[in-house]
Enzyme design. Structure first.
Site, PDB file in Angstrom:
ATOM      1  N   HIS A  17       5.490   3.571   6.963  1.00 51.13           N
ATOM      2  CA  HIS A  17       4.589   3.087   8.013  1.00 51.13           C
ATOM      3  C   HIS A  17       5.150   3.423   9.391  1.00 51.13           C
ATOM      4  O   HIS A  17       4.414   3.850  10.290  1.00 51.13           O
ATOM      5  CB  HIS A  17       4.389   1.575   7.914  1.00 51.13           C
ATOM      6  CG  HIS A  17       3.685   1.127   6.680  1.00 51.13           C
ATOM      7  ND1 HIS A  17       4.114   0.049   5.943  1.00 51.13           N
ATOM      8  CD2 HIS A  17       2.581   1.602   6.056  1.00 51.13           C
ATOM      9  CE1 HIS A  17       3.296  -0.129   4.916  1.00 51.13           C
ATOM     10  NE2 HIS A  17       2.355   0.806   4.961  1.00 51.13           N
ATOM     11  N   LYS A  41      -5.084  -8.481  -2.684  1.00 51.99           N
ATOM     12  CA  LYS A  41      -3.659  -8.261  -2.925  1.00 51.99           C
ATOM     13  C   LYS A  41      -2.918  -9.590  -2.877  1.00 51.99           C
ATOM     14  O   LYS A  41      -3.179 -10.429  -2.028  1.00 51.99           O
ATOM     15  CB  LYS A  41      -3.076  -7.322  -1.866  1.00 51.99           C
ATOM     16  CG  LYS A  41      -3.612  -5.915  -1.907  1.00 51.99           C
ATOM     17  CD  LYS A  41      -2.952  -5.055  -0.840  1.00 51.99           C
ATOM     18  CE  LYS A  41      -3.453  -3.633  -0.874  1.00 51.99           C
ATOM     19  NZ  LYS A  41      -2.814  -2.802   0.159  1.00 51.99           N
TER      20      LYS A  41
END
Length: 163
Positions: A17, A41
């Protein structure tokens, strides 16, 4: 400088990221990391912990002036993009599977609001890393210190201590 949005759950924020963030910023963009809650999630870190870790990572990496982290409100990503003046979304692609998943969303975002999607191929160094794998390895006692920045690791350790 144009504004782009890098959306995701970032649970936790990985070195992959960070690489995508650096690369988007190097293209001359103001980057907004839009941290979302994905009910599909099972998360480990709450939104505040993720935002705190990302903000610390940005400061350590010298990116705090060009990159900011915000909570992505519920609703359409394109509405958020409109609200912040972003004309594009940045997404990383690790494999063809990622492209197959991302392409319909990119087309829908363009259809709904003319928001473009900029796909960046993930650097091979990070292509095997995902937040979910990092969480799993960490939960089973494995060392993830070479996959996530130190503030993300600190947040994972703190969350594990509370559990």
């Amino acid at each position: 400088m144009s504004t782009v949005v890098l959306p995701g759950s970032f649970d936790p924020f990985t070195l992959g990221h960070l690489d995508l963030t650096r690369r988007a910023a190097a293209l001359g963009h103001h980057v907004i990391i839009a941290v979302s809650h994905n009910p599909a999630k099972k998360g480990t870190l709450d939104l505040e912990a993720r935002l705190g870790a990302i903000t610390a990572v940005l400061a350590e990496a010298g990116l705090a002036e060009q990159v900011e982290a915000r909570t992505l409100p519920r609703g359409l990503l394109v509405d958020f993009c409109r609200d912040v003046g972003a004309g594009a979304v940045v997404r990383g692609l690790r494999s063809q599977l990622d492209l197959a998943y991302e392409e319909p969303m990119a087309r829908m975002n363009h259809h709904l609001a003319g928001v473009e999607t900029l796909f960046l191929l993930t650097d091979a160094t990070w292509s095997h890393i995902s937040s979910s794998l990092v969480r799993e390895v960490h939960a089973l006692g494995g060392d993830v210190s070479d996959m996530i920045p130190a503030p993300s690791l600190d947040a994972l350790h703190a969350a594990a201590a509370v559990s």
